[in-house]
Motif scaffolding. Structure first.
Motif, PDB file in Angstrom:
ATOM      1  N   TRP A 158       0.854  -1.188   0.000  1.00 29.03           N
ATOM      2  CA  TRP A 158       0.000   0.000   0.000  1.00 29.03           C
ATOM      3  C   TRP A 158       0.886   1.232   0.000  1.00 29.03           C
ATOM      4  CZ3 TRP A 158      -2.689   2.216   4.933  1.00 29.03           C
ATOM      5  CH2 TRP A 158      -3.378   3.381   4.598  1.00 29.03           C
ATOM      6  N   THR A 163      -4.733   5.523  -2.381  1.00 29.90           N
ATOM      7  CA  THR A 163      -5.757   4.797  -1.618  1.00 29.90           C
ATOM      8  C   THR A 163      -5.874   3.353  -2.081  1.00 29.90           C
ATOM      9  OG1 THR A 163      -7.478   5.498  -3.178  1.00 29.90           O
ATOM     10  CG2 THR A 163      -7.078   6.903  -1.250  1.00 29.90           C
ATOM     11  N   LEU A 165      -4.258  -0.650  -3.008  1.00 32.23           N
ATOM     12  CA  LEU A 165      -3.321  -1.692  -2.621  1.00 32.23           C
ATOM     13  C   LEU A 165      -2.989  -2.537  -3.846  1.00 32.23           C
ATOM     14  CD1 LEU A 165      -5.050  -1.036   0.053  1.00 32.23           C
ATOM     15  CD2 LEU A 165      -4.224  -3.243   0.854  1.00 32.23           C
ATOM     16  N   ARG A 186      -8.258   0.499  -0.596  1.00 30.25           N
ATOM     17  CA  ARG A 186      -8.225   0.125   0.819  1.00 30.25           C
ATOM     18  C   ARG A 186      -9.637  -0.100   1.341  1.00 30.25           C
ATOM     19  NH1 ARG A 186      -8.284   3.273   5.599  1.00 30.25           N
ATOM     20  NH2 ARG A 186      -7.296   2.213   7.386  1.00 30.25           N
ATOM     21  N   SER A 202      -8.930  -2.111  10.813  1.00 26.90           N
ATOM     22  CA  SER A 202      -8.709  -0.721  10.432  1.00 26.90           C
ATOM     23  C   SER A 202      -7.789  -0.019  11.427  1.00 26.90           C
ATOM     24  CB  SER A 202     -10.049   0.008  10.341  1.00 26.90           C
ATOM     25  OG  SER A 202      -9.869   1.361   9.979  1.00 26.90           O
ATOM     26  N   PHE A 205      -4.153  -1.072  10.907  1.00 25.39           N
ATOM     27  CA  PHE A 205      -3.531  -0.333   9.806  1.00 25.39           C
ATOM     28  C   PHE A 205      -3.115   1.061  10.278  1.00 25.39           C
ATOM     29  CE2 PHE A 205      -5.068  -3.590   7.044  1.00 25.39           C
ATOM     30  CZ  PHE A 205      -4.384  -3.451   5.847  1.00 25.39           C
TER      31      PHE A 205
END
Length: 719
Positions: A158, A163, A165, A186, A202, A205
């Motif tokens: 990423w 935004t 991946l 994402r 989330s 991340f």
């Protein structure tokens, strides 16, 4: 090496040109440069020779009879395995449009006519090297994709400035995305995460990016068809040369089957497969927990030991299949008739506060926690007998069966698991003697037990000063080398009148009577003094392990006491190991963790004793970073003959190794057990196979003998 495997010592070139003079000139130059040259005069011949000979490079004229060079190039690219074969176009056409069309058809490069063959020769060498590199890269990608497919593992990157991946093909498969396509956003990635786990992932991340720390998390994903899978997602931050954060790179692995196997393994370890009730070990663990709670809060606990009357007659007359069905139906009725709060264990709800277990054969046991009066247990026993007296309909047979129930109540009928079970069992046999299909309390022993307890408590207070308490030591063996790696300090009490008193009997008395702290310090000091004495006597230092009770952990100043004893005895902390049980961790998690971390901080080793016998062993092993785990003897006993015990021990060793913990097996009594543990990679063992717990002087001789074996010259007698 074949033509398909890369560049050979003499690479083959396919020269396609309808001008014979050019072919003669080219052959002369190219063969002189070390190449093998194949020729074709038109497009159809070129395709036939390409398919038959598989050249490493094609020199292709665009102006050919019958089938032009553009069509030949397109046809070559459509053949399997030809995507990386270089095609060098030779053309006298200077039209840019033709060059563009050649590249669209799959050409690698072009050279205008008239051809400078010296330049072409070097160009060919360069293109062959580049093709070999591309082929190798393609093979690596194929191998990686195959390995990821086998491991059900995919990778992703990423770029934090975007935004999206970038995901491997296998990751797309795992998450249910098309194998080819644009980068996955994402948001799309997180949308595949189970709604209940999405916040967890989330946050992982975001925290990883914010704190520049790696993360790993198990969570569920929901595929487009509604299927749920369990995956492990992990990632780390990748920075640039200047230290700036560039991207987050990670993997996703489908671990559904592994999680299901672990769940099944845990189930088999603590449940009866026929009835799905808890088994002996499960019940012992739950009863141990209930007794600990009852001690702290001054409550009563009752257990009902139940044996079906004349069950053997059912097996003998109707067969074992009907007998098994009857046991399953009895289990269902027991679960349903015990009130909420009676502690009934259900296979689908291990966190429930109710426990009915199958003890083996036709024996069941019910634990009633927090009863107010013994009459509460009597009421449940009556309900059980009433429910079981109703007929069972099994395979066209109507079966009526009764039960005999024995009741033991804590603290009157026992202060520990074994005593409670033994007394309830005795009460059950008394019920059978009274005509069956009734319940009986364990009454006759109440005064005897109380008097014995009072006597032991009084004598125990005098035992230390009268030197009746002493410590024996049981060696631990390193399974790789066969040498002694440590010893465990074990408390013994020899009373002049009572004789040898079992620790299982006097340790609970010490705990209830408030003596365990002074006795615990006595054992700790004796063990540290002995370890230092052996070192001063010239014996090689070995780590001595001491058991700590829950009461010692609950008391203030445990770590200070350990530090003081180490200072006063002069023992280096690294030669001390403290063994704790799961109940210690469960009773006061915060206090236990703080004490463990402080002791580990000064070099003391902390191990988890009786691993596998507690209800939450796996979760506690993951959460508390002990240095070693000790496999309880109940799992070791039948490992050579019981596949389930063997599977459990193999799993324990694998989990401990994954967490970088040492594994020690207790109760090893046979060579078959030892050999199994060696094969599975267990680190250490202790048990009667090598030595019983022995007096310090006997242990010193074992250490001395062991030291001599360690220093034997090569070729000496081995283990």
């Amino acid at each position: 090496m074949s033509a398909h495997d890369g560049v050979e010592k003499q690479p083959r070139l396919l020269l396609v040109d309808d001008d014979a003079t050019i072919r003669v000139m080219a052959r002369d130059r190219l063969e002189g440069a070390g190449f093998a040259v194949l020729e074709a005069a038109d497009g159809r011949e070129a395709l036939a020779r390409f398919e038959a000979e598989r050249p490493h490079l094609v020199l292709l004229d665009l102006q050919l009879p019958e089938l032009d060079g553009l069509s030949v190039c397109e046809a070559i690219r459509q053949q399997p395995g030809a995507s990386h074969v270089p095609v060098l176009v030779l053309t006298s056409l200077h039209d840019v449009e033709w060059v563009r069309r050649a590249f669209e058809a799959g050409a690698t490069d072009f050279v205008p006519k008239p051809v400078d063959w010296l330049v072409v020769t070097e160009r060919v060498r360069y293109m062959l090297r580049a093709a070999a590199t591309l082929t190798s890269f393609a093979r690596s990608e194929t191998r990686l994709d195959r390995a990821q497919r086998i491991a059900r593992l995919g990778n992703w990157e990423w770029d934090l400035e975007s935004t999206s991946l970038r995901c491997s093909r296998q990751l797309r498969r795992i998450l249910g995305f098309p194998e080819q396509g644009d980068p996955i956003s994402r948001e799309s990635f997180l949308a595949r995460v189970h709604p209940q786990d999405r916040r967890l992932v989330s946050h992982a991340f975001e925290r990883s990016v914010r704190e520049l720390e790696p993360f790993g998390v198990d969570h569920r994903v929901v595929l487009p068809d509604g299927t749920e899978r369990i995956v492990h997602t992990q990632a780390e931050v990748v920075g640039g040369e200047a230290g700036e954060t560039l991207e987050l790179a990670g993997t996703v692995q489908d671990i559904t089957e592994r999680k299901q196997a672990e769940k099944r393994l845990r189930f088999l370890a603590f449940h009866d497969e026929l009835t799905h009730l808890g088994n002996r070990e499960f019940f012992r663990a739950r009863l141990r927990q209930a007794l600990a709670q009852a001690r702290r809060h001054g409550r009563s606990v009752a257990i009902l030991f139940l044996d079906l009357d004349h069950f053997k007659r059912i097996n003998d007359t109707l067969g074992h299949s009907v007998g098994d069905q009857l046991l399953q139906r009895v289990a269902e009725r027991l679960r349903n008739c015990t009130r909420e709060g009676d502690f009934v264990s259900r296979s689908h709800d291990e966190d429930g506060d109710a426990t009915v277990s199958r003890f083996g054969g036709d024996e069941f046991i019910v634990m009633l926690a927090e009863i107010g009066e013994p009459e509460d247990a009597a009421r449940v026993a009556r309900r059980v007998l009433e429910v079981l007296s109703q007929p069972f309909r099994l395979q066209q047979h109507e079966v009526v069966i009764g039960a005999s129930v024995g009741i033991a109540v804590f603290p009157h009928d026992g202060d520990d698991v074994e005593t409670m079970l033994r007394n309830a069992d005795a009460a059950m046999y008394h019920a059978k003697e009274r005509g069956r299909n009734n319940f009986q309390f364990y009454e006759s022993s109440m005064n005897t037990v109380a008097m014995r307890r009072l006597e032991l408590e009084g004598e125990l207070r005098k035992a230390v000063e009268r030197q009746q308490l002493h410590v024996h030591y049981q060696p631990k063996l390193d399974l790789r080398s066969g040498h002694i790696s440590g010893v465990e300090a074990l408390l013994r009490w020899t009373h002049p009148a009572l004789g040898a008193v079992s620790p299982a009997e006097f340790v609970p008395v010490a705990e209830q009577g408030g003596l365990i702290l002074s006795i615990g310090e006595f054992v700790l000091r004796a063990a540290c003094n002995q370890a230092r004495f052996w070192q001063d006597a010239g014996l090689p230092p070995v780590r001595v392990s001491v058991n700590l009770s829950a009461h010692q952990f609950a008391a203030e100043g445990l770590v200070a006491t350990v530090r003081r004893v180490l200072t006063e005895t002069g023992l280096d902390p690294r030669w001390l190991e403290l063994e704790i049980t799961e109940s210690v961790l469960m009773e006061n998690e915060r206090l236990a963790v703080a004490a463990m971390e402080e002791m580990q901080g000064i070099g003391i080793v902390v191990s988890l004793d009786d691993f596998g016998t507690g209800y939450s062993s796996l979760s506690y092993l993951k959460r508390f970073r002990v240095n070693a785990v000790k496999i309880d003897r109940c799992f070791v006993r039948d490992i050579a003959s019981d596949p389930e015990d063997a599977a459990i021990i193999g799993a324990i060793i694998s989990i401990a190794r994954a967490l970088r913990m040492k594994v020690i097996a207790e109760g090893v009594e046979t060579e078959a057990q030892r050999d199994f543990l060696i094969e599975r990679g267990c680190d250490e063992m202790q048990g009667y196979l090598y030595s019983r717990p022995v007096a310090p002087e006997v242990c010193a001789e074992l250490l001395r003998s062991n030291s001599a074996r360690e220093t034997e010259p090569a070729g000496g007698e081995g283990r």
